[in-house]
Design a protein around this motif. Structure first.
Motif, PDB file in Angstrom:
ATOM      1  N   GLU A  90       0.880  33.698 -32.440  1.00 55.64           N
ATOM      2  CA  GLU A  90       0.542  33.356 -33.575  1.00 55.64           C
ATOM      3  C   GLU A  90      -1.037  33.125 -33.836  1.00 55.64           C
ATOM      4  O   GLU A  90      -1.633  33.516 -34.728  1.00 55.64           O
ATOM      5  CB  GLU A  90       1.227  32.281 -34.261  1.00 55.64           C
ATOM      6  CG  GLU A  90       2.866  32.634 -34.346  1.00 55.64           C
ATOM      7  CD  GLU A  90       3.589  31.301 -34.526  1.00 55.64           C
ATOM      8  OE1 GLU A  90       2.929  30.286 -34.724  1.00 55.64           O
ATOM      9  OE2 GLU A  90       4.900  31.370 -35.029  1.00 55.64           O
ATOM     10  N   ALA A  91      -1.514  32.523 -32.797  1.00 59.47           N
ATOM     11  CA  ALA A  91      -2.993  32.123 -32.720  1.00 59.47           C
ATOM     12  C   ALA A  91      -3.715  33.314 -32.658  1.00 59.47           C
ATOM     13  O   ALA A  91      -4.776  33.747 -33.347  1.00 59.47           O
ATOM     14  CB  ALA A  91      -3.281  31.111 -31.629  1.00 59.47           C
ATOM     15  N   MET A  92      -3.492  34.154 -31.922  1.00 61.84           N
ATOM     16  CA  MET A  92      -4.094  35.587 -31.779  1.00 61.84           C
ATOM     17  C   MET A  92      -4.143  36.274 -32.737  1.00 61.84           C
ATOM     18  O   MET A  92      -5.166  37.154 -33.184  1.00 61.84           O
ATOM     19  CB  MET A  92      -3.828  36.258 -30.464  1.00 61.84           C
ATOM     20  CG  MET A  92      -4.112  35.635 -28.945  1.00 61.84           C
ATOM     21  SD  MET A  92      -3.739  36.856 -27.661  1.00 61.84           S
ATOM     22  CE  MET A  92      -4.939  38.050 -27.815  1.00 61.84           C
ATOM     23  N   LEU A  93      -2.875  36.610 -33.531  1.00 63.67           N
ATOM     24  CA  LEU A  93      -2.743  37.013 -34.709  1.00 63.67           C
ATOM     25  C   LEU A  93      -3.634  36.544 -35.780  1.00 63.67           C
ATOM     26  O   LEU A  93      -4.362  37.390 -36.384  1.00 63.67           O
ATOM     27  CB  LEU A  93      -1.265  37.119 -35.096  1.00 63.67           C
ATOM     28  CG  LEU A  93      -0.970  38.013 -36.449  1.00 63.67           C
ATOM     29  CD1 LEU A  93      -1.141  39.507 -36.254  1.00 63.67           C
ATOM     30  CD2 LEU A  93       0.740  37.763 -36.685  1.00 63.67           C
ATOM     31  N   ALA A  94      -3.637  35.427 -35.949  1.00 63.54           N
ATOM     32  CA  ALA A  94      -4.690  34.756 -37.213  1.00 63.54           C
ATOM     33  C   ALA A  94      -6.408  35.210 -36.782  1.00 63.54           C
ATOM     34  O   ALA A  94      -6.783  35.494 -37.367  1.00 63.54           O
ATOM     35  CB  ALA A  94      -4.279  33.214 -37.086  1.00 63.54           C
ATOM     36  N   ASP A  95      -6.397  34.971 -35.302  1.00 65.42           N
ATOM     37  CA  ASP A  95      -7.812  35.485 -34.970  1.00 65.42           C
ATOM     38  C   ASP A  95      -8.095  36.862 -35.107  1.00 65.42           C
ATOM     39  O   ASP A  95      -9.297  37.057 -35.761  1.00 65.42           O
ATOM     40  CB  ASP A  95      -8.088  34.641 -33.548  1.00 65.42           C
ATOM     41  CG  ASP A  95      -9.650  34.744 -33.048  1.00 65.42           C
ATOM     42  OD1 ASP A  95     -10.457  34.304 -33.828  1.00 65.42           O
ATOM     43  OD2 ASP A  95      -9.868  35.496 -32.133  1.00 65.42           O
ATOM     44  N   ALA A  96      -7.186  37.657 -35.094  1.00 69.20           N
ATOM     45  CA  ALA A  96      -7.489  38.950 -35.142  1.00 69.20           C
ATOM     46  C   ALA A  96      -7.636  39.374 -36.522  1.00 69.20           C
ATOM     47  O   ALA A  96      -8.688  40.222 -36.936  1.00 69.20           O
ATOM     48  CB  ALA A  96      -6.304  39.831 -34.589  1.00 69.20           C
ATOM     49  N   LYS A  97      -6.899  38.688 -37.351  1.00 68.82           N
ATOM     50  CA  LYS A  97      -7.113  38.994 -38.867  1.00 68.82           C
ATOM     51  C   LYS A  97      -8.373  38.751 -39.195  1.00 68.82           C
ATOM     52  O   LYS A  97      -8.881  39.306 -40.262  1.00 68.82           O
ATOM     53  CB  LYS A  97      -5.959  38.392 -39.647  1.00 68.82           C
ATOM     54  CG  LYS A  97      -4.385  38.945 -39.345  1.00 68.82           C
ATOM     55  CD  LYS A  97      -3.616  38.180 -40.195  1.00 68.82           C
ATOM     56  CE  LYS A  97      -2.245  38.872 -40.044  1.00 68.82           C
ATOM     57  NZ  LYS A  97      -0.839  38.279 -40.854  1.00 68.82           N
TER      58      LYS A  97
END
Length: 281
Positions: A90-97
């Motif tokens: 979830e943290a990586m997904l938010a950062d990627a977005k």
């Protein structure tokens, strides 16, 4: 098959396990505010915990797998590592977005691969290693070992310091061994070139007892079945050397600290450290 005791142990943890949909898959019947969380108190069997997490969309490519032994032997531990993996995703997904929105021309999808394995067990203590590879842009990705110790009966995390009568003093006694092993591995990685004394001196500037006690440490299997043969300290690329040197795994045999253990843990250790196959090596 999940037992009633296992179900009760899960329910007693009072945590949330996040169920992430597969690539591009919508969650049917849920509004935009749905966060994908499931209350653990509603979990009735171990089958409700995911054995694999896959995400494949324009922002993130993720693949996480878990040792089935966790689910059968220690459901509370299984839930903890599943939950931590999902939090990472979830943290990586938010950062990627956020990255794609800020710099769409240079953005490339993030990648994360995680594999959790039980590497050793003795008594009520379970030793785990999680191989984690991430790519967030740049010339290459990076990887590390997430090392954990647990009480397999309660599911509570443990640390290396829990096992020693005097943790700081005990680890300080191991430092020459640790520095020497780092130096020997550096020399091998350099094809036999370089001075061991120089490498050991460099290691002493980077690694101390405090960093070991706070670092990624777990127990390794022993040549004696059902026992621990020692502990291993993991250093990711860049921690104590160039990326090209790769990871370092420094093992301290149980014979070096057996007399410093708390009495209740003495019978968990015996023999010599047995080799462990690790991804990335």
């Amino acid at each position: 098959m999940a037992t009633l005791a296992g179900a009760l142990l899960l329910a007693g943890c009072q945590k949330k396990v996040r169920e992430l949909p597969d690539a591009g898959e919508a969650v049917a019947g849920q509004g935009d505010d749905y966060d994908g969380s499931v209350d653990v108190t509603a979990i009735e069997t171990l089958a409700d915990l995911p054995r694999e997490i896959l995400v494949d969309d324009e922002y993130l490519k993720a693949e996480v797998t878990f040792d089935e032994g966790l689910f059968q032997k220690a459901p509370a531990i299984a839930m903890d590592v599943v939950d931590s993996a999902q939090i990472r995703i979830e943290a990586m997904l938010a950062d990627a977005k956020a990255y794609k929105e800020a710099d769409p021309d240079y953005f490339r999808p993030y990648v994360v691969r995680v594999q959790w394995n039980v590497v050793a067990e003795a008594g009520n203590v379970m030793s785990l290693e999680g191989f984690i590879y991430t790519f967030t842009g740049g010339a290459h990705g990076n990887y590390m070992t997430d090392a954990r110790l647990y009480d397999s009966q309660t599911g509570q995390p443990m640390r290396l310091s829990n096992f020693f009568l005097q943790p700081q003093a005990t680890i300080r006694e191991h430092m020459n061994l640790v520095w020497q092993e780092i130096a020997e591995q550096k020399q091998r990685k350099a094809g036999g070139s370089g001075q061991l004394e120089t490498f050991a001196a460099e290691a002493a500037e980077l690694v101390n007892a405090d960093s070991i006690l706070a670092g990624e440490v777990n127990f390794v299997p022993s040549t004696v079945p059902g026992k621990f043969g020692g502990y291993v300290v993991h250093f990711a690329p860049y921690d104590i050397g160039a990326y090209a040197e790769g990871a370092y795994h420094i093992t301290v045999p149980q014979s070096a600290f057996r007399d410093k253990l708390k009495p209740e843990y003495l019978n968990l250790f015996d023999g010599q450290p047995a080799p462990v196959e690790r991804m990335g090596d």
